[in-house]
Design an enzyme around this catalytic site. Sequence first.
Site, PDB file in Angstrom:
ATOM      1  N   GLU A   1       0.826  -1.209   0.000  1.00 48.46           N
ATOM      2  CA  GLU A   1       0.000   0.000   0.000  1.00 48.46           C
ATOM      3  C   GLU A   1       0.859   1.257   0.000  1.00 48.46           C
ATOM      4  O   GLU A   1       1.800   1.390   0.772  1.00 48.46           O
ATOM      5  CB  GLU A   1      -0.929   0.013   1.226  1.00 48.46           C
ATOM      6  CG  GLU A   1      -1.908  -1.151   1.265  1.00 48.46           C
ATOM      7  CD  GLU A   1      -2.974  -1.080   0.163  1.00 48.46           C
ATOM      8  OE1 GLU A   1      -3.073  -0.026  -0.508  1.00 48.46           O
ATOM      9  OE2 GLU A   1      -3.692  -2.089  -0.013  1.00 48.46           O
TER      10      GLU A   1
ATOM     11  N   ARG B   1     -18.126  -0.562   5.094  1.00 48.65           N
ATOM     12  CA  ARG B   1     -19.091  -1.265   4.231  1.00 48.65           C
ATOM     13  C   ARG B   1     -19.755  -2.385   5.012  1.00 48.65           C
ATOM     14  O   ARG B   1     -20.904  -2.744   4.782  1.00 48.65           O
ATOM     15  CB  ARG B   1     -18.360  -1.817   3.001  1.00 48.65           C
ATOM     16  CG  ARG B   1     -19.231  -2.540   1.992  1.00 48.65           C
ATOM     17  CD  ARG B   1     -18.417  -3.047   0.822  1.00 48.65           C
ATOM     18  NE  ARG B   1     -17.397  -4.011   1.186  1.00 48.65           N
ATOM     19  CZ  ARG B   1     -17.620  -5.297   1.472  1.00 48.65           C
ATOM     20  NH1 ARG B   1     -18.840  -5.778   1.458  1.00 48.65           N
ATOM     21  NH2 ARG B   1     -16.623  -6.104   1.791  1.00 48.65           N
TER      22      ARG B   1
ATOM     23  N   CYS C   1      -8.188  -1.920   8.050  1.00 48.64           N
ATOM     24  CA  CYS C   1      -6.793  -1.935   7.585  1.00 48.64           C
ATOM     25  C   CYS C   1      -6.292  -0.527   7.317  1.00 48.64           C
ATOM     26  O   CYS C   1      -5.203  -0.139   7.768  1.00 48.64           O
ATOM     27  CB  CYS C   1      -6.651  -2.800   6.336  1.00 48.64           C
ATOM     28  SG  CYS C   1      -6.779  -4.557   6.705  1.00 48.64           S
TER      29      CYS C   1
ATOM     30  N   HIS D   1      -1.475  -5.665   1.816  1.00 50.39           N
ATOM     31  CA  HIS D   1      -2.683  -6.490   1.737  1.00 50.39           C
ATOM     32  C   HIS D   1      -2.367  -7.791   1.009  1.00 50.39           C
ATOM     33  O   HIS D   1      -1.590  -7.788   0.043  1.00 50.39           O
ATOM     34  CB  HIS D   1      -3.792  -5.752   0.972  1.00 50.39           C
ATOM     35  CG  HIS D   1      -4.752  -5.017   1.860  1.00 50.39           C
ATOM     36  ND1 HIS D   1      -4.955  -3.664   1.784  1.00 50.39           N
ATOM     37  CD2 HIS D   1      -5.593  -5.471   2.847  1.00 50.39           C
ATOM     38  CE1 HIS D   1      -5.873  -3.306   2.677  1.00 50.39           C
ATOM     39  NE2 HIS D   1      -6.277  -4.379   3.338  1.00 50.39           N
TER      40      HIS D   1
HETATM   41  N1  PCA Z   1      -8.641  -6.886   6.224  1.00 51.48           N
HETATM   42  C1  PCA Z   1      -9.575  -5.826   6.492  1.00 51.48           C
HETATM   43  C2  PCA Z   1      -9.543  -5.632   7.973  1.00 51.48           C
HETATM   44  C3  PCA Z   1      -8.859  -6.832   8.535  1.00 51.48           C
HETATM   45  C4  PCA Z   1      -8.254  -7.485   7.375  1.00 51.48           C
HETATM   46  O1  PCA Z   1      -7.508  -8.465   7.421  1.00 51.48           O
HETATM   47  C5  PCA Z   1      -9.316  -4.571   5.678  1.00 51.48           C
HETATM   48  O2  PCA Z   1      -8.769  -4.686   4.572  1.00 51.48           O
HETATM   49  O3  PCA Z   1      -9.649  -3.480   6.117  1.00 51.48           O
END
Ligand code: PCA
Length: 214
Positions: A80, A90, A143, A167
């Site tokens: 990111e 959401r 996140c 991610h």
């Molecule tokens: N993904 C979510 C929150 C926890 C996770 O593992 C997100 O992308 O916000």
Amino acid sequence: MTRVLLTGFAPFDGESTNPSWQAVRAAADEPPTGIEAFAVELPCVYGASVAVLRAAIEETRPEIVLCVGQAGGRPDITVERIAVNVDDARIPDASGAEPVDEAIVPGGPAAYFSTLPVKACVAAVRAAGLPASVSNTAGTFVCNHVFYALAHLIATELPDLRGGFVHVPYAPEQVVDRGRPSLPVGAVARALREIAVTAAHTRTDLRVAGGATH
Ligand code: PCA
């Protein structure tokens, strides 16, 4: 040795596992040479996740923090670039909270850039034979919230700390009947090791294209 705190998340959205935590634990169990790794699981709750992160930073005193979360549906490891100052849920978080258009830090900057070398991290994962790209949005759920809070902590209190967010796709067992992209947790753990080493050794990011047209 570079001290690296890795965080993953507890399962959310009805899932029984979260590959971010599985991969973080695996990466920290067998850290790469030169890295002292600490692994902490964060709850998928807006406020509590940051409290756990702060406590872990105080306890482990890392030089680098690499937060990791599941991005179900993404086909690759995404490093990111940017965290934005807004919570817009959401789905409810694990405590039932569903904030809409709330500032994470009222009066704080609209966004922060990652202080990790995102392009170099992507290049390192690709060189290890795994799919990766730069992402220009970490979403507006927990996140992004954790990423923004980490970046704000660095900007306001811990200038020597560097940190960012990655991610990761679903694990294969989460999508056996869904036809969605996935990556085995062992491969994700390998990618996280590459990212930790790259972050530890790279102060100036690569100047290569990694943007998107949309
Ligand atoms: N993904 C979510 C929150 C926890 C996770 O593992 C997100 O992308 O916000």
